[in-house]
Design an enzyme around this catalytic site. Structure first.
Site, short mmCIF file in Angstrom:
data_model
loop_
_atom_site.label_atom_id
_atom_site.label_comp_id
_atom_site.label_asym_id
_atom_site.label_seq_id
_atom_site.Cartn_x
_atom_site.Cartn_y
_atom_site.Cartn_z
N HIS A 192 -26.41 -4.51 10.32
CA HIS A 192 -26.91 -5.83 10.75
C HIS A 192 -26.72 -6.02 12.25
O HIS A 192 -27.67 -6.34 12.98
CB HIS A 192 -26.18 -6.92 9.98
CG HIS A 192 -26.57 -8.31 10.35
ND1 HIS A 192 -27.43 -9.06 9.61
CD2 HIS A 192 -26.21 -9.09 11.41
CE1 HIS A 192 -27.61 -10.25 10.18
NE2 HIS A 192 -26.87 -10.30 11.27
N GLU A 193 -25.50 -5.83 12.72
CA GLU A 193 -25.23 -6.05 14.14
C GLU A 193 -25.94 -5.02 15.01
O GLU A 193 -26.35 -5.32 16.13
CB GLU A 193 -23.73 -6.05 14.41
CG GLU A 193 -22.95 -7.16 13.70
CD GLU A 193 -23.51 -8.54 13.98
OE1 GLU A 193 -24.12 -8.76 15.03
OE2 GLU A 193 -23.32 -9.43 13.12
N HIS A 210 -32.48 -4.93 19.17
CA HIS A 210 -33.32 -6.00 19.70
C HIS A 210 -33.07 -6.16 21.20
O HIS A 210 -34.00 -6.44 21.98
CB HIS A 210 -33.01 -7.30 18.96
CG HIS A 210 -34.08 -8.34 19.04
ND1 HIS A 210 -33.93 -9.59 18.49
CD2 HIS A 210 -35.31 -8.34 19.61
CE1 HIS A 210 -35.01 -10.31 18.71
NE2 HIS A 210 -35.87 -9.57 19.39
N HIS A 252 -29.37 -6.24 15.69
CA HIS A 252 -29.36 -7.12 16.87
C HIS A 252 -29.28 -6.28 18.15
O HIS A 252 -29.95 -6.58 19.15
CB HIS A 252 -28.13 -8.04 16.83
CG HIS A 252 -28.25 -9.22 15.92
ND1 HIS A 252 -29.32 -10.09 15.96
CD2 HIS A 252 -27.40 -9.71 14.97
CE1 HIS A 252 -29.14 -11.05 15.06
NE2 HIS A 252 -27.98 -10.84 14.45
#
Length: 688
Positions: A470-471, A477, A474
């Site tokens: 998940h991180e 991104h 990010h």
């Protein structure tokens, strides 16, 4: 701004990373003061210019201002979150109102707002690129939502509110950390360790050693410590003790009591909204998101609440039946749920966390995250040992593109320690942009996994592995950002869109094509047996009623706090209790984040926005279906569209348009219910 201060001098380090080996706490306040003075002068020159407003002398000048302050702030606040101490916390408390006041001086500056507004009113005549038009629109929105153009008395009060909220938010977060530091569950005897795996016992011994209790075993309030304990410990009395400490952080009378802070913050936010012309803070906050209105958020939460409660009720009945079969004459309570749920998972799927963890080595899961990025986007990762870092546990990798060009620097800080706030997050020391040249990003992922004893591999659970993916989503991104202007770089997007790249990335972890390569035994190197892998994947939807209820309840409480038109005399705990009673919260489930330690909402940026994880989950479930529909989870054409319209696009376009450009249509909520395994029920029965 050359000086003897390493924060202000040129950084002659690899990739111009912060020179942590040279920076001391004493450097920060002078650096802040100098950078603030410089930024004030830059803004004053823009506001007082006698030239006709142009995109270059207003918007680009604003974008180019404050670079020294950005550099000092990012370095300081990243350390304040991940490796703090008493000196840094004191500076953090001092700087919070000062920086808030500084922002207010900019966004409530009449001359500056007039120049921005003049450009905005004739934006169709300026021949701007789509990205420039978006940046102008975002600046104008920021000024208006801050109070630009309001009467002087209103602006003065708005500035006071912002300053006070900044102080309260900082104190809220520091209070949680203080509570977490001060509490440990010391396991004194063999009986206290009953049910714990060898890996858990080793991690508890390491936690004790780190706290000067060598030879003992300690459970901390880090999620990666307390949750496995709640799943495994056969000592119901100790489970209750740990659970109650965990859910009561920030709720103790004294210096660390967050309850009065919550009441004041809710009241101040409601007042700010009224001054800006909105009925409630939720209406104000959501007006600038994909959701737009509280009704839209409530509708989404309502759509999952009823089926989640139905599923959770069945799950609780199953746990109660299991406890009875085991001869445990108890009523399932919140501190029992994880223990019996783990036992039921073992029974139904022949799964034991102690059997799974040996195959989930932290280093190999990091490799899996990197390899997935390579296969999707062509980027590769090479560890660097010459980059200065702020703690010995931090690791650094250079990221390069398929043609060998430098993409950015990625830092990973994976282990819990007393100097680190709890949770997991992505942040940056520098964001990508092209306005000041080809600026490449420095991205940081922070987590709180239990650190193993020296010489032992770090073994993590499946939930921890999802958190890492998940991180890292990010992180990608930020790393893959390809924009010109800092304002729309990387994760600078709508709050209920920002979780799409991270939650979408989690999907690849659970694909056999990934797990079969990287889930290998830490001692033998053998891959996870196919039968075990199949059972693990078959159990993905297990306990989803519980997970959905604890999350959705938190989102609903957050929303209801911020739907209050005023908050005079608010008792946050009673209000929380009343909301949960109204929606029919199951007795044996507790909110994922109770109000006194709900840092997302009261010390983060998710006020009236915790729903956004679910909103983005509608998008991520639908987006992964785009890959599934091709028959190839690494389909090159779909991956290129994902990179172009989502991961690299930053905030240069409206998020609705960004998703449509990728998918060809709006997202379908049915994909979310399918992902969570929730069966449709009569939604009219939902008491929301």
């Amino acid at each position: 701004m050359s000086s003897a201060n390493p924060l202000l001098d040129a950084w002659k380090t690899p990739f111009e990373a912060p020179p942590f080996d040279k920076i001391t706490p004493a450097d920060y306040r002078p650096a802040f003061d100098a950078a603030l003075e410089k930024h004030r002068a830059e803004v004053a020159a823009i506001a007082s210019s006698t030239e006709e407003p142009s995109f270059q002398n207003v918007i680009e000048a604003m974008e180019d201002s404050g670079r020294a302050l950005d550099r000092v702030s990012s370095t300081f606040f990243n350390l304040a979150g991940a490796h703090t101490n008493d000196e840094l916390e004191a500076i953090e408390r001092d700087m919070a109102p000062i920086l808030s006041r500084h922002d207010s001086e900019i966004y409530l500056n009449d001359e500056l707002f007039r120049r921005v507004d003049a450009l905005y009113q004739r934006r169709d005549q300026l021949s701007l690129t789509p990205e420039q038009n978006r940046v102008l629109e975002r600046y104008h929105t920021a000024f208006v939502r801050s109070g630009g153009g309001k009467p002087e008395a209103v602006k003065k009060r708005l500035a006071e509110i912002s300053e006070r909220l900044a102080t309260l938010s900082t104190t809220f977060g520091q209070n949680i950390l203080a509570d977490e530091r001060s509490w440990t569950l010391v396991l004194d005897s063999e009986a206290d360790l009953d049910g714990l795996s060898e890996a858990q016992i080793a991690a508890a011994a390491k936690a004790a050693e780190d706290r000067g209790l060598a030879g003992k075993h300690v459970i901390t309030l880090s999620r990666s410590s307390v949750e496995p304990f709640l799943q495994s410990s056969r000592r119901r009395d100790l489970r209750e003790k740990a659970f109650m400490a965990w859910i009561s952080r920030g709720e103790h009378s004294g210096a660390n009591d967050n309850r009065p802070l919550v009441a004041e913050m809710v009241a101040l936010r409601a007042e700010r909204a009224r001054l800006l012309g909105f009925e409630t803070f939720a209406a104000y906050k959501l007006d600038d998101t994909m959701a737009k209105t509280p009704d839209a958020v409530r509708g989404l939460l309502k759509q999952v609440w009823a089926p989640a409660k139905t599923r959770a009720a069945k799950e609780r009945a199953d746990l109660q039946e299991l406890a009875a079969r085991q001869g445990d004459n108890i009523e399932i309570e919140a501190w029992d749920w994880r223990y019996y749920s783990e036992a039921l998972r073992r029974e139904r799927y022949d799964l034991d966390d102690a059997e799974i963890k040996p195959y989930l080595q932290l280093d190999r899961i990091i490799e899996a995250a990197f390899d997935t990025a390579t296969r999707l986007f062509g980027v590769t990762f090479k560890e660097r040992h010459d980059v200065p870092v702020y703690h010995p546990d931090v690791r650094a990798w250079e990221v390069t593109s398929a043609d060998g060009k430098h993409v950015g620097l990625f830092l990973g800080d994976y282990f819990a320690r007393p100097s680190k706030h709890s949770g997991a997050w992505m942040t940056s020391f520098r964001n990508q942009e092209r306005l000041a040249g080809e600026i490449r990003p420095i991205i940081l992922n922070v987590m709180n996994f239990s650190k193993p004893p020296e010489g032992k591999p770090a073994l993590i659970g499946m939930d921890d592995a999802r958190t890492l993916f998940h991180e890292f989503g990010h992180g990608l991104h930020g790393l893959l950002s390809d924009v010109t202007y800092p304002l729309v770089s990387g994760t600078h997007v709508s709050r209920d869109f920002v979780e799409l790249p991270s939650q979408l990335y989690e999907h690849w972890l659970e694909e056999p094509e990934v797990l079969s390569r990287f889930a290998v035994h830490h001692e033998t190197g053998e891959p996870m047996p196919e039968a075990l892998l199949s059972r693990l994947l078959a159990a993905r939807r297990f306990n989803q009623g519980f997970a959905t209820v604890e999350y959705t309840a938190s989102a609903l409480v957050d929303l209801e706090f911020h739907l209050l038109p005023s908050a005079d005399g608010l008792d946050p705990i009673r209000f929380e209790r009343d909301v949960l009673e109204k929606i029919g919260m199951p007795r044996a489930i507790v909110m994922r984040h109770r109000t006194p330690h709900f840092s997302h909402v009261f010390s983060g940026g998710y006020s009236a926005g915790y729903y956004s994880y679910l909103w983005s989950e509608v998008l991520d479930a639908d987006a992964f279906d785009a890959f599934k529909e091709t028959g190839n989870i690494f389909d090159p054409t779909t991956a290129t569209k994902l990179r172009d319209y989502i991961y690299s696009a930053g905030g240069r376009q409206d998020p609705h348009d960004a998703y449509r450009n990728f998918r060809g249509r709006d997202a379908s909520p049915e994909a979310l219910l399918k992902k969570r395994g929730l069966n449709a029920v009569d939604l009219a029965t939902a008491e929301v």
